[in-house]
Write an enzyme that holds these catalytic residues in place. Structure first.
Site, PDB file in Angstrom:
ATOM      1  N   GLY A   1       0.657  -1.060   0.282  1.00 21.62           N
ATOM      2  CA  GLY A   1       0.083   0.658   0.240  1.00 21.62           C
ATOM      3  C   GLY A   1       0.786   1.120   0.134  1.00 21.62           C
ATOM      4  O   GLY A   1       2.446   1.259   0.333  1.00 21.62           O
TER       5      GLY A   1
ATOM      6  N   CYS B   1       5.010  -5.995   1.664  1.00 21.87           N
ATOM      7  CA  CYS B   1       5.378  -4.531   1.399  1.00 21.87           C
ATOM      8  C   CYS B   1       4.952  -3.990   2.448  1.00 21.87           C
ATOM      9  O   CYS B   1       5.441  -4.262   3.624  1.00 21.87           O
ATOM     10  CB  CYS B   1       4.874  -4.243   0.237  1.00 21.87           C
ATOM     11  SG  CYS B   1       5.775  -2.296   0.049  1.00 21.87           S
ATOM     12  N   TYR B   2       3.875  -2.836   2.202  1.00 22.97           N
ATOM     13  CA  TYR B   2       2.994  -2.645   3.588  1.00 22.97           C
ATOM     14  C   TYR B   2       2.991  -3.538   4.794  1.00 22.97           C
ATOM     15  O   TYR B   2       2.451  -3.025   5.748  1.00 22.97           O
ATOM     16  CB  TYR B   2       2.571  -1.524   2.632  1.00 22.97           C
ATOM     17  CG  TYR B   2       1.446  -0.778   4.417  1.00 22.97           C
ATOM     18  CD1 TYR B   2       1.731   0.653   4.655  1.00 22.97           C
ATOM     19  CD2 TYR B   2       0.528  -1.671   4.593  1.00 22.97           C
ATOM     20  CE1 TYR B   2       0.725   1.310   5.442  1.00 22.97           C
ATOM     21  CE2 TYR B   2       0.026  -1.252   5.639  1.00 22.97           C
ATOM     22  CZ  TYR B   2       0.509   0.461   6.138  1.00 22.97           C
ATOM     23  OH  TYR B   2      -0.899   0.931   7.289  1.00 22.97           O
TER      24      TYR B   2
ATOM     25  N   HIS C   1       8.545  -7.947  -3.541  1.00 22.77           N
ATOM     26  CA  HIS C   1       7.067  -8.253  -5.466  1.00 22.77           C
ATOM     27  C   HIS C   1       6.759  -9.692  -5.266  1.00 22.77           C
ATOM     28  O   HIS C   1       7.091  -9.304  -6.485  1.00 22.77           O
ATOM     29  CB  HIS C   1       6.368  -7.020  -5.254  1.00 22.77           C
ATOM     30  CG  HIS C   1       5.725  -5.312  -4.556  1.00 22.77           C
ATOM     31  ND1 HIS C   1       4.396  -5.577  -4.682  1.00 22.77           N
ATOM     32  CD2 HIS C   1       6.451  -4.535  -4.279  1.00 22.77           C
ATOM     33  CE1 HIS C   1       4.439  -4.436  -3.292  1.00 22.77           C
ATOM     34  NE2 HIS C   1       6.030  -3.945  -3.706  1.00 22.77           N
TER      35      HIS C   1
ATOM     36  N   GLU D   1       4.535 -10.677  -6.605  1.00 28.04           N
ATOM     37  CA  GLU D   1       3.122 -11.064  -7.234  1.00 28.04           C
ATOM     38  C   GLU D   1       3.712 -10.169  -8.891  1.00 28.04           C
ATOM     39  O   GLU D   1       2.822 -10.933  -9.139  1.00 28.04           O
ATOM     40  CB  GLU D   1       2.055 -10.584  -6.796  1.00 28.04           C
ATOM     41  CG  GLU D   1       1.832  -8.575  -6.424  1.00 28.04           C
ATOM     42  CD  GLU D   1       2.419  -8.720  -4.900  1.00 28.04           C
ATOM     43  OE1 GLU D   1       3.372  -9.010  -4.807  1.00 28.04           O
ATOM     44  OE2 GLU D   1       2.711  -7.376  -5.239  1.00 28.04           O
TER      45      GLU D   1
ATOM     46  N   VAL E   1      -7.965  -5.541 -27.543  1.00 26.92           N
ATOM     47  CA  VAL E   1      -8.168  -7.003 -26.725  1.00 26.92           C
ATOM     48  C   VAL E   1     -10.207  -7.015 -25.837  1.00 26.92           C
ATOM     49  O   VAL E   1     -10.439  -8.223 -25.855  1.00 26.92           O
ATOM     50  CB  VAL E   1      -7.335  -7.811 -26.352  1.00 26.92           C
ATOM     51  CG1 VAL E   1      -7.617  -8.752 -25.301  1.00 26.92           C
ATOM     52  CG2 VAL E   1      -6.074  -7.639 -27.188  1.00 26.92           C
ATOM     53  N   ASP E   2      -9.368  -6.207 -25.033  1.00 31.69           N
ATOM     54  CA  ASP E   2     -10.702  -6.417 -23.978  1.00 31.69           C
ATOM     55  C   ASP E   2     -11.896  -6.054 -24.119  1.00 31.69           C
ATOM     56  O   ASP E   2     -12.557  -6.287 -23.907  1.00 31.69           O
ATOM     57  CB  ASP E   2     -10.630  -4.789 -22.785  1.00 31.69           C
ATOM     58  CG  ASP E   2      -9.300  -4.872 -22.317  1.00 31.69           C
ATOM     59  OD1 ASP E   2      -8.854  -6.266 -22.659  1.00 31.69           O
ATOM     60  OD2 ASP E   2      -8.422  -3.607 -21.809  1.00 31.69           O
TER      61      ASP E   2
ATOM     62  N   LYS F   1      -5.152  -8.572 -18.192  1.00 30.09           N
ATOM     63  CA  LYS F   1      -5.378  -9.353 -19.360  1.00 30.09           C
ATOM     64  C   LYS F   1      -4.568 -10.628 -19.501  1.00 30.09           C
ATOM     65  O   LYS F   1      -5.498 -11.223 -20.928  1.00 30.09           O
ATOM     66  CB  LYS F   1      -3.673  -8.174 -19.715  1.00 30.09           C
ATOM     67  CG  LYS F   1      -3.588  -8.066 -21.073  1.00 30.09           C
ATOM     68  CD  LYS F   1      -4.778  -7.430 -22.129  1.00 30.09           C
ATOM     69  CE  LYS F   1      -4.456  -5.720 -22.619  1.00 30.09           C
ATOM     70  NZ  LYS F   1      -5.733  -4.877 -22.288  1.00 30.09           N
TER      71      LYS F   1
END
Ligand code: XMP
Length: 604
Positions: free
Chosen positions: A55, A82-83, A171, A173, A227-228, A372
């Site tokens: 965060g 992290c946070y 991170h 992720e 694409v979206d 995506k």
């Protein structure tokens, strides 16, 4: 009912990204706001793990985001990121302090672990992880031991073995943390949670819930050809039938060269209903004399609304029609979509007027939970053509976000003002360009100058790593570029930022440069070697030649949340640069060699 992991969203850009990583491990992940769930919520036996996200705040600030710390005593494994890591340590008696400037890290950092903690099972002793932080844990919480560090961060990973509590400063992720998914996998093993969630299952469950949400209403959807919106359009057409879904394609005048014809054909080929609206005059008219990046986004978003209203007027649609948008998750989060997030920039799907309609329940966003790569997986699952599903993403506001504007003329001779150009005077390996672009550091938006590298280096990985080091070290810059070629002669004597808004001439100029880049990628067979390739136009002229500079921004990414420079062959850049410079209105061509963070993918 699925067993699950709960992610407490402390407001970074990362909670949903963590969720998508966990879903890829076939585990259901649910995101909650930390102050909206209490201890009793966690007494659900289906909850097998808790992740505290990153965060933008500092844990020592008054009123900073927090959760009930009694959840750390439940015996449920907890991973603080992290946070979350700082919060966990502080909650258990540790201390968090602002990192010194040299201790702030943005981008790649090499992490070394001690081999004891199960979080690092099957991860090499030293490997690259992604960092984005200004604070650091200086004293560990009670019962914690350190288990990994980087050069600039001593307590990069800590654990409390008996309580199964883990804290990491980096991170895992983001895709550029090379062994990040292994680390998350290891955490799921520690949680002993069932792996029974798949994209196919999501698709099935989602169809049912969309049908219920839309009822017997009709849907209007603005399609961009990206694409979206195409996947959203195909999904809705499939669920509701083509006669209940009307696609609208707006020619904004900010499209790529030949884009309109391509989209018309592609959509018609899917067997869906499309109307093309020619609105270039309206968009360019509304943008005339506008220079501020956020203002431009807002105007483009509002003009889309104007067009939509005009359409509804002439087509007599009634209240039984809802608007659909192909918004994906990162679009919502970067506008400060959740409570604790800082606004990085306003997405055109989230301008205030649209937000009002969303709040009133008049907007359907079937892809709002997806990234995506998941949208593409869904597109493939629905049988859409491969070429369409793998087109590079293109921002909704189109070339509008890639044409930088300036409200005034500024001129710099090489005798520069001591304050803003002190870096060059200190003989650093870069000069500072007198314009600004958006970036993202430590979950915050930045608006700073690019550094123009003066080194001879041609190796992209080296340039990128130099850029990371310089940006970590010099707070004045948030990107680095390298000159690829120019139409001026001799050394730079003067640098000018011209007064410039968005107009037909500049759009055509950028379309030409952008077209050269795209066709050369296809010709050299490298189109699929990069994830996206923004080409940016900036009103930056050197030695009074030309009116603009072009910036090339090749991107390697999976989900746009983190990115590195697309490593195309150097000959590609040489070829493209030579071709672009045939236009004498172009003064110079630059290559952006910045990762994300600290730079964003787009320049504004
Ligand atoms: P940034 O610049 O935030 O971009 O690193 C991340 C991804 O989002 C796209 N992008 C946009 N897409 N409307 C869009 O539809 C926007 O306003 C917008 N801004 C950025 C960008 O092209 C990249 O893929």
């Amino acid at each position: 009912m699925h067993q699950k992991v709960i992610i407490l969203d402390f407001g970074g850009q990362y909670a949903h990204l963590i969720a998508s990583r966990i879903r890829r491990e076939q585990v259901l992940a649910e995101i909650h706001q930390p102050d909206e769930v209490d201890l009793s919520f966690f007494q659900d036996e289906m909850i097998k793990g808790i992740i505290l996200s990153g965060g933008p705040q500092s844990v020592y600030d008054e009123g900073s985001a927090s959760c009930d710390t009694a959840i750390f005593e439940l015996g449920i494994p907890v991973l603080g990121i992290c946070y979350g890591h700082q919060f966990l340590n502080q909650a258990l008696g540790g201390k968090v302090i602002p990192g010194k400037d040299s201790g702030k890290e943005f981008g790649r950092a090499d992490l070394t672990h001690d081999g004891h903690c199960p979080l690092f099972k099957d991860i090499p002793k030293t490997s690259p992880f992604w960092m984005s932080h200004g604070d650091e844990v200086s004293e560990l919480g009670k019962g914690f031991d350190g288990c990994a560090s980087t050069d600039l961060c001593h307590n990069a990973a800590v654990w409390n073995e008996t309580k199964k509590l883990f804290g990491i400063q980096f991170h895992p992720e983001v895709t550029h943390s090379q062994h990040g998914s292994q680390l998350l996998k290891n955490f799921l093993d520690i949680c002993e949670v069932n792996r029974d969630w798949t994209i196919e299952k999501f698709y099935e469950e989602h169809q049912a819930s969309l049908k219920k949400e839309i009822g017997d209403k009709h849907v209007v959807l603005f399609v961009s050809g990206g694409v979206d919106s195409t996947v959203a359009f195909a999904l809705l057409s499939k669920i509701l039938g083509a006669d209940r879904v009307q696609g609208l394609f707006v020619d904004t005048g900010l499209l790529r060269q030949d884009e309109r014809d391509y989209v018309e054909k592609a959509i018609t080929d899917i067997g869906a209903r499309l109307t093309v609206m020619d609105e270039a005059d309206r968009f360019l008219g509304n943008l005339a004399g506008v220079y501020d990046p956020e203002k431009k986004r807002e105007i483009i978003g509002n003009t889309f609304l104007e067009v939509q209203r005009a359409f509804f007027k002439t087509h007599q649609l009634d209240e039984n029609t809802v608007l659909a948008q192909g918004t994906i998750y990162p679009d919502t989060i970067e506008t400060g979509g959740t409570k604790n997030a800082a606004t990085i920039k306003t997405h055109h799907n989230r301008v205030p007027e649209i937000q009002k309609m969303i709040d009133a329940g008049l907007v359907i966003e079937p892809l709002a939970d997806l990234y995506k790569d998941e949208v593409r997986a869904l597109g493939e699952l629905m049988g859409l053509p491969h070429e369409l599903v793998w087109r590079h993403p293109f921002p909704g506001p189109g070339l509008g976000v890639r044409i930088l504007c300036s409200g005034e003329l500024t001129e710099e001779s090489t005798h520069r003002d001591e304050k803003s150009f002190s870096l060059q005077r200190n003989k650093k390996p870069f000069d500072v360009l007198p314009l600004k672009s958006v970036g993202v550091q430590g979950d915050f938006r930045t608006y700073k100058h690019p550094g123009m590298l003066t080194v001879a280096e041609n190796d992209l990985a080296e340039l990128e790593s130099l850029s990371t080091k310089l940006i970590n070290h010099y707070p004045d810059i948030n990107r680095c570029v390298k000159a690829l070629g120019h139409n001026y002669k001799g050394r730079i004597e003067s640098t000018k930022v011209l007064k410039a808004d968005i107009n037909l001439e500049r759009v055509a100029r950028l379309q030409r440069a952008d077209h050269i880049v795209t066709t050369t990628m296809h010709e050299m067979g490298v189109y699929n070697d990069v994830w996206q390739f923004p080409v940016v136009l900036a009103p930056l002229s050197f030695n009074n030649t030309g009116e603009e500079s072009v910036i090339l921004r090749p991107i390697d990414s999976i989900d746009a949340m983190s990115a590195t420079v697309g490593k195309l062959p150097w000959e590609f850049f040489e070829k493209v640069t030579a071709e672009i410079l045939k236009d004498d209105s172009i003064s110079a061509v630059f290559l952006d060699v910045t990762s994300k963070p600290p730079g964003t993918i787009e320049w504004e």
